[in-house]
Design a protein around this motif. Structure first.
Motif, PDB file in Angstrom:
ATOM      1  N   CYS A  12     -32.649 -27.917   4.470  1.00 38.53           N
ATOM      2  CA  CYS A  12     -33.479 -28.553   3.434  1.00 38.53           C
ATOM      3  C   CYS A  12     -32.861 -29.878   2.983  1.00 38.53           C
ATOM      4  O   CYS A  12     -33.573 -30.873   2.780  1.00 38.53           O
ATOM      5  N   ASP A  13     -31.534 -29.871   2.828  1.00 36.44           N
ATOM      6  CA  ASP A  13     -30.837 -31.105   2.424  1.00 36.44           C
ATOM      7  C   ASP A  13     -31.048 -32.203   3.462  1.00 36.44           C
ATOM      8  O   ASP A  13     -31.231 -33.372   3.123  1.00 36.44           O
ATOM      9  N   ARG A  14     -31.006 -31.804   4.734  1.00 34.55           N
ATOM     10  CA  ARG A  14     -31.175 -32.789   5.805  1.00 34.55           C
ATOM     11  C   ARG A  14     -32.608 -33.311   5.856  1.00 34.55           C
ATOM     12  O   ARG A  14     -32.833 -34.515   6.038  1.00 34.55           O
ATOM     13  N   ILE A  15     -33.589 -32.430   5.698  1.00 31.88           N
ATOM     14  CA  ILE A  15     -35.001 -32.833   5.753  1.00 31.88           C
ATOM     15  C   ILE A  15     -35.318 -33.895   4.708  1.00 31.88           C
ATOM     16  O   ILE A  15     -36.069 -34.837   4.968  1.00 31.88           O
TER      17      ILE A  15
ATOM     18  N   ASP B 211     -41.309 -20.659   3.843  1.00 37.17           N
ATOM     19  CA  ASP B 211     -40.197 -20.659   2.887  1.00 37.17           C
ATOM     20  C   ASP B 211     -40.473 -21.744   1.842  1.00 37.17           C
ATOM     21  O   ASP B 211     -40.636 -22.913   2.176  1.00 37.17           O
ATOM     22  N   SER B 212     -40.525 -21.357   0.580  1.00 36.84           N
ATOM     23  CA  SER B 212     -40.869 -22.303  -0.491  1.00 36.84           C
ATOM     24  C   SER B 212     -39.847 -23.439  -0.604  1.00 36.84           C
ATOM     25  O   SER B 212     -40.208 -24.568  -0.945  1.00 36.84           O
ATOM     26  N   SER B 213     -38.570 -23.157  -0.290  1.00 43.71           N
ATOM     27  CA  SER B 213     -37.544 -24.206  -0.390  1.00 43.71           C
ATOM     28  C   SER B 213     -37.762 -25.274   0.683  1.00 43.71           C
ATOM     29  O   SER B 213     -37.527 -26.462   0.442  1.00 43.71           O
TER      30      SER B 213
ATOM     31  N   THR C 105     -34.364 -17.207  12.250  1.00 43.86           N
ATOM     32  CA  THR C 105     -33.259 -18.162  12.343  1.00 43.86           C
ATOM     33  C   THR C 105     -33.087 -18.845  10.992  1.00 43.86           C
ATOM     34  O   THR C 105     -31.975 -19.094  10.533  1.00 43.86           O
ATOM     35  N   ILE C 106     -34.219 -19.147  10.362  1.00 41.84           N
ATOM     36  CA  ILE C 106     -34.217 -19.670   8.994  1.00 41.84           C
ATOM     37  C   ILE C 106     -34.497 -18.492   8.063  1.00 41.84           C
ATOM     38  O   ILE C 106     -35.575 -17.899   8.118  1.00 41.84           O
ATOM     39  N   GLU C 107     -33.543 -18.154   7.218  1.00 37.46           N
ATOM     40  CA  GLU C 107     -33.695 -17.017   6.311  1.00 37.46           C
ATOM     41  C   GLU C 107     -33.663 -17.481   4.866  1.00 37.46           C
ATOM     42  O   GLU C 107     -32.885 -18.376   4.497  1.00 37.46           O
ATOM     43  N   LEU C 108     -34.518 -16.887   4.068  1.00 37.44           N
ATOM     44  CA  LEU C 108     -34.657 -17.258   2.664  1.00 37.44           C
ATOM     45  C   LEU C 108     -33.318 -17.184   1.940  1.00 37.44           C
ATOM     46  O   LEU C 108     -32.620 -16.169   1.995  1.00 37.44           O
ATOM     47  N   GLY C 109     -32.930 -18.292   1.307  1.00 34.44           N
ATOM     48  CA  GLY C 109     -31.732 -18.306   0.485  1.00 34.44           C
ATOM     49  C   GLY C 109     -30.421 -18.468   1.224  1.00 34.44           C
ATOM     50  O   GLY C 109     -29.358 -18.497   0.594  1.00 34.44           O
ATOM     51  N   SER C 110     -30.444 -18.592   2.541  1.00 34.56           N
ATOM     52  CA  SER C 110     -29.191 -18.701   3.302  1.00 34.56           C
ATOM     53  C   SER C 110     -28.606 -20.104   3.179  1.00 34.56           C
ATOM     54  O   SER C 110     -29.317 -21.073   2.888  1.00 34.56           O
ATOM     55  N   SER C 111     -27.292 -20.201   3.422  1.00 39.89           N
ATOM     56  CA  SER C 111     -26.626 -21.509   3.344  1.00 39.89           C
ATOM     57  C   SER C 111     -27.143 -22.447   4.445  1.00 39.89           C
ATOM     58  O   SER C 111     -27.248 -23.659   4.245  1.00 39.89           O
TER      59      SER C 111
END
Length: 566
Positions: free
Chosen positions: A332-335, A373-375, A320-326
């Motif tokens: 990440c912005d929300r976290i 995921d590193s991001s 559901t969470i994929e590396l580099g996806s929008s």
């Protein structure tokens, strides 16, 4: 002898978790003396009478963490029983039921309770006490203590369990009125959402409660919800199809129509649109809906941040969470959004726990695995520092002492965090939020030099602590240091791996001597980070508590003790 004095300054929000320790400076131990202007009451001679554990103290401990004893065990949440509520029963027998209800309200409302079960149990017990004033106070407090359906169901179940073996049932006039009022005094649209998200718990449903309480709806909107719960959607449609409805009834009808529509939809696009437009939650969806990655992505947009942190591993595992996806970037912005963190009131220790669990790449139960995921890790790194704004200062003088005499590479039970990281995190929380905090490290019978600097990573700090030579543990050393150097301390927090140690003078005895010399009402918390339930201290001193293991609840317990709430 030297102490490690930690500045209470806050680091800028952009600092990295890798630079996790506050700045530590060396000062002569005598630099801060006990002030005569302390706002604490001086102890009476010897201080012993002032520290007796009263029934009121035992009640507050019970409401806070479910035990009347002086030991808080992290992550332990058993079913509350009469055996653990001796002080509660004593207070009721003394005719102090109204006072008990006030304490129940205070702990449940102000977020002081680590576990809410004891509050529901205590309220249930008060609600069937022989004294009328106690019963009336308990039922009047029901809506304030039981704020959502799950709480209400728990309260009813406790009443049932307390009545078992007795000839009379629980559904007397007072309970029927209290439950009816609980429903009738809710905002109608909020109630519609609540009954569709939490339909039943612990063997009780809304249908049960509305039927057994003989609820007479206070208005048309509540009547609509009651009909929906007891008769179903088709009955509601038939009853309201040709009526002229008020604005609030139209809103409730529209909301319930959306819930019913999503329940019967097999169209992924339609389900996603309904989730996004009406902010539906996963409890309102079908199991088949939750097999879709796109549905989960829609849910994540409005899901409470605390819940998001709990399922990051699962969402990464099922892609559901994929590396580099929008979508991942938006997450990440929300976290790391200060606004989102503030709204969710997330504590930095919660983020650290979630981050370490996610970094682990594997669930504690089952076979779920993922590649972190590193991001996301970077976003959680940033969120950790920003969340310090959610920690409200207690305004006391603390000594946080870390025992480095045993290996700090052990893992805190039930977490993915090493005891070194846990100890570092705890010192940071107090150093960054309390302006008067001393951090000490001790081993081999003395306080020891510890090369910690602000630019070190959390891992480097852990290594620095671990490489200090091991020796015998003496947890009275920090108190002795404060006594000999005239340090003014309101609370000593001692972090150690092993709950068993050797010492020439017990920490409790040392604390009493410190109180006598300083005239301060100082308290002591002994934290056995790897302990799973062993008693660290055995005392009838209400200013001394033991913590076995460590979790977010442990910080609440420390805070409550510092504020004389338990």
């Amino acid at each position: 002898m030297w102490g490690f004095v930690v500045s209470g300054r806050r680091r800028p929000a952009g600092s990295q978790l890798s630079n996790a320790l506050p700045k530590v400076t060396m000062e002569p131990s005598g630099s801060t003396t006990i002030s005569s202007s302390s706002n604490h009451t001086l102890n009476s001679a010897g201080g012993d009478c002032a520290w007796e554990v009263s029934d009121k103290t035992r009640l507050c401990r019970f409401l806070c963490y479910g035990s009347e004893g002086d030991i808080y065990t992290a992550r332990e949440e058993g079913r509350v029983s009469m055996e653990s509520a001796g002080a509660l029963l004593s207070l009721l027998q003394e005719g102090r039921g109204a006072e008990v209800v006030e304490e129940v309200k205070r702990f449940a409302q102000d977020g002081q309770a680590v576990r809410l079960g004891p509050s529901f149990f205590a309220l249930a017990l008060c609600s069937q006490h022989s004294e009328l004033k106690t019963r009336q106070a308990a039922f009047k407090a029901l809506k304030e203590v039981c704020r959502d359906p799950a709480h209400l169901f728990s309260f009813i179940q406790y009443k049932k369990e307390l009545k078992e073996g007795m000839k009379c049932g629980i559904w007397g006039r007072a309970l029927r009125k209290a439950v009816s009022d609980w429903y009738n005094e809710q905002d109608a649209v909020s109630l519609a959402a609540a009954v569709t998200k939490c339909k039943q718990r612990v063997g009780w449903s809304h249908q049960d409660l509305l039927r057994l309480s003989h609820t007479k709806p206070a208005n048309e909107a509540i009547a609509l919800i009651s009909k929906y719960v007891t008769k179903g959607w088709k009955e509601v449609q038939a009853a309201y199809a040709d009526k002229e409805n008020s604005e609030v009834v139209v809103k409730v009808l529209s909301y319930l129509e959306v819930v019913e529509k999503v329940k019967h939809s097999c169209d992924e696009t339609e389900v996603i649109n309904l989730i996004e437009e009406h902010k539906l939650e996963r409890e309102q969806l079908l199991t088949d809906h939750l097999k879709s990655k796109q549905v989960w992505r829609a849910l994540l947009k409005e899901m409470p941040l605390q819940a998001v942190l709990r399922i990051l591993g699962r969402m990464t595992s099922n892609k559901t969470i994929e590396l580099g996806s929008s979508e991942t970037q938006a997450l990440c912005d929300r976290i790391q959004s200060e606004m989102a963190l503030k709204k969710a009131k997330i504590h930095p220790f919660s983020i650290l726990l979630a981050s370490e669990n996610y970094k682990r790449g594997q669930g504690f139960q089952g076979k779920t695995k993922w590649e972190p995921d590193s991001s996301i890790l970077k976003a959680m790194d940033s969120a950790f520092y920003k969340s310090f704004m959610n920690v409200e200062p207690v305004g006391k003088r603390f000594v946080v002492a870390v025992d480095v005499s045993t290996s700090l590479s052990s893992i805190v039970p039930g977490t993915s965090i090493s005891t070194a990281v846990a100890a570092a995190a705890v010192t940071m929380i107090f150093a960054r939020t309390e302006t008067d905090t001393h951090v000490l490290a001790y081993s081999e019978g003395a306080l020891v030099p510890c090369s910690v600097s602000a630019d070190m990573t959390l891992a480097q700090t852990a290594v620095e602590l671990v490489k200090i030579p091991a020796g015998s543990t003496d947890c009275s050393l920090p108190i002795t240091w404060a006594t000999e150097n005239d340090k003014a301390v309101d609370m000593f927090i001692i972090l150690t791996n092993n709950p068993l140690w050797t010492f020439t003078s017990s920490p409790v005895a040392s604390l009493k001597k410190y109180r006598q010399k300083s005239g301060l009402n100082s308290k002591l918390v002994m934290c056995g980070l790897t302990s799973i339930g062993h008693a660290i201290a055995d005392t009838e001193d209400r200013g001394v508590l033991s913590i076995c293991g460590f979790d977010l609840g442990a910080l609440s317990v420390i805070r409550n003790l510092a504020q004389d709430l338990i």
